[in-house]
Enzyme design. Structure first.
Site, PDB file in Angstrom:
ATOM      1  N   ASP A   1      -1.800   4.803  -6.380  1.00 20.96           N
ATOM      2  CA  ASP A   1      -1.033   4.611  -7.608  1.00 20.96           C
ATOM      3  C   ASP A   1      -1.921   4.903  -8.812  1.00 20.96           C
ATOM      4  O   ASP A   1      -2.981   4.289  -8.979  1.00 20.96           O
ATOM      5  CB  ASP A   1      -0.509   3.175  -7.693  1.00 20.96           C
ATOM      6  CG  ASP A   1       0.441   2.856  -6.546  1.00 20.96           C
ATOM      7  OD1 ASP A   1       1.236   3.745  -6.202  1.00 20.96           O
ATOM      8  OD2 ASP A   1       0.375   1.736  -6.017  1.00 20.96           O
TER       9      ASP A   1
ATOM     10  N   ASP B   1      -1.940   4.698 -12.644  1.00 25.67           N
ATOM     11  CA  ASP B   1      -1.294   4.143 -13.833  1.00 25.67           C
ATOM     12  C   ASP B   1      -2.127   4.455 -15.065  1.00 25.67           C
ATOM     13  O   ASP B   1      -3.352   4.323 -15.059  1.00 25.67           O
ATOM     14  CB  ASP B   1      -1.141   2.624 -13.698  1.00 25.67           C
ATOM     15  CG  ASP B   1      -0.218   2.237 -12.545  1.00 25.67           C
ATOM     16  OD1 ASP B   1       0.657   3.051 -12.213  1.00 25.67           O
ATOM     17  OD2 ASP B   1      -0.386   1.134 -11.998  1.00 25.67           O
TER      18      ASP B   1
ATOM     19  N   ASP C   1      -4.065  -9.292 -14.704  1.00 27.06           N
ATOM     20  CA  ASP C   1      -4.130 -10.450 -13.817  1.00 27.06           C
ATOM     21  C   ASP C   1      -5.517 -10.719 -13.249  1.00 27.06           C
ATOM     22  O   ASP C   1      -6.093 -11.791 -13.479  1.00 27.06           O
ATOM     23  CB  ASP C   1      -3.088 -10.323 -12.704  1.00 27.06           C
ATOM     24  CG  ASP C   1      -3.091  -8.955 -12.025  1.00 27.06           C
ATOM     25  OD1 ASP C   1      -4.040  -8.174 -12.227  1.00 27.06           O
ATOM     26  OD2 ASP C   1      -2.132  -8.675 -11.272  1.00 27.06           O
TER      27      ASP C   1
END
Length: 485
Positions: free
Chosen positions: A76, A78, A166
């Site tokens: 992924d 991003d 996070d």
């Protein structure tokens, strides 16, 4: 890859010890790390350069940087930027704005989607402070009565963006302008220590978004890392907050948790931290009760199903979401079916009623779209149809669109200890046999059944009453060959 990471950590430590660099970020130059454009999606690089050309800052962030440093293939990619979503959308004609809770831009290149977000400030900490922050480009945030962030579109700078992420290893940024890596929260050190650490106060961060507890478990299962003590401590106490997350969102989270190739480890962690019960309450209650019977050991069956899923994914094969859910809910279906049969309901209607009840209960926790619940029912129903192979039934079942899934499910049942009289081996042979061989296989089942049942009793011939007009019919009936009756 982790061996090379040690030199990065030593470099980072020396930078922090230097009088000229007492605070983050730690900037690791290209010469000190192994991440290059060859490891990146070409389309992600295009997005970065296009944003830079338009006068905006742009970085790759999170998983793609983290996974490379750990030694995993990045998947992924991003992008984060100081351009607003509307500005990004205006730059890329092949893009679309999505989301309300977090407004994002998806830039599409064929089947690949590059997700672009804007630097965000941690508005949930103090909305008044956010309103006085002159670096913010927008102030659009909202919380639920339980403190969960419902909408967070308060934009900030890269330092604020790092603080609101996070985990520390997700606050690593790659700058394509000079190919450097920026570590804002100590992620490099935590990767070296194989540790998952929440940025900021874990209790507050879980309150803002309880799904972060599931993400912590997912990373622990995926990476084999340990949860840092302060990150782990509040989870059991705060697990109940998952009840306030929309079921549709939790459906997607379950697929990430248990359908990504590390299902067995993740399943154990979910139960250890008291989270599984909020995703599958009926299944957890059944496991806690210790219920089992001769044809199913619920925990053994679920573990075998997860192993099957893990093996497929790790070998590059795909799995269907409905198959995973069918495995996790099958023990509950068996229990409910037994209860209905104890009320004198026949087995097939009892199965259908049990499936309805289990699915109705489950959608309150994790929504299951109808396009998935229908094949789940068909897989369960197939478990009672596959033993019935007589006559033309075997050929008809082989043509059923859900045969392969039902057969795979059957094999998992056998591997978990259910005794089905070698039914799986019979169907495996039948699928690859010639037509004549298939007919012989069916005959062998017919003969075996006849031996178990004993010789068939001949039914007495029925004589039709003669009414004068039908005397010929009565005669025909009395002389008919009854050898097959």
């Amino acid at each position: 890859m982790l061996t090379g990471l040690k030199s990065l950590v030593r470099k980072a430590t020396s930078l922090l010890a230097s009088p000229k660099a007492q605070t983050y970020p730690i900037i690791i130059p290209r010469s000190e790390h192994s991440l290059s454009r060859q490891n990146l999606s070409p389309n992600a690089v295009k997005v970065l350069y296009r944003l830079n050309s338009a006068g905006y800052d742009a970085f790759l962030v999170g998983g793609c940087v983290r996974d490379h440093l750990i030694g995993m293939e990045p998947k992924d990619f991003d992008v984060v930027t100081n351009a607003t979503p509307e500005e990004v959308h205006s730059i890329f004609s092949n893009s679309r704005l999505i989301g309300r809770r977090f407004k994002l831009v998806h830039v599409t290149f064929g089947r690949e989607i590059i997700e672009v977000s804007t630097f965000r400030a941690n508005s949930a900490q103090d909305e008044k402070a956010a309103s006085h922050n002159t670096s913010l480009k927008g102030k659009d945030s909202a919380r639920s009565a339980h403190g969960i962030v419902l909408r967070d579109n308060v934009y900030g700078n890269i330092e604020e963006d790092a603080e609101r992420r996070d985990f520390t290893f997700n606050a690593l940024y790659y700058n394509v302008q000079d190919f450097s890596i920026h570590d804002y929260c100590g992620g490099l050190k935590d990767i070296e220590n194989k540790q998952i650490r929440m940025i900021g106060d874990a209790r507050q961060r879980y309150q803002e978004d309880p799904v972060r507890m599931l993400r912590a478990i997912r990373f622990a299962g995926k990476l084999g890392f340990e949860l840092e003590a302060d990150t782990a401590a509040p989870i059991k106490e705060m697990a109940h907050l998952l009840d306030h997350i929309p079921p549709a969102r939790l459906f997607d989270e379950v697929l990430k948790l248990l359908g990504s190739g590390n299902g067995i480890a993740t399943f154990a962690l979910l139960r250890q931290y008291g989270l599984f019960r909020y995703l599958f309450p009926d299944t957890e209650a059944l496991l806690q009760s210790g219920w089992k019977r001769d044809d199913i050991d619920p925990e053994a069956f679920i573990l075998q199903g997860l192993k099957n899923t893990d093996d497929r994914i790790q070998s590059g094969k795909t799995t269907a979401p409905y198959f995973l859910y069918a495995i996790l809910l099958w023990p509950s279906v068996c229990l409910r079916q037994e209860e209905f049969q104890n009320q004198s309901m026949p087995s097939t209607p009892a199965l259908h009623q049990a499936a309805n009840m289990v699915l109705d209960n489950q959608v309150a926790s994790t929504a299951i779209p109808r396009r998935f619940s229908t094949p789940m029912r068909e897989i369960w129903d197939m478990q009672y149809r596959l033993p019935k192979r007589y006559g033309k039934r075997a050929f008809l079942l082989l043509e059923h669109p859900r045969f392969r899934a039902g057969f795979d499910f059957l094999l998992i049942r056998e591997l978990s200890g259910t005794k089905l009289d070698d039914l799986g081996a019979w169907w495996e042979t039948f699928q690859h046999a010639t037509e004549n061989e298939q007919r012989d296989l069916i005959k062998s089942i017919d003969n075996r059944t006849s031996e178990k049942e004993g010789p068939k009793k001949r039914r007495p011939r029925r004589r039709r009453k003669s009414n004068g007009k039908g005397s010929q019919t009565a005669q025909d009936t009395s002389t008919r060959d009854t050898s097959n009756e």
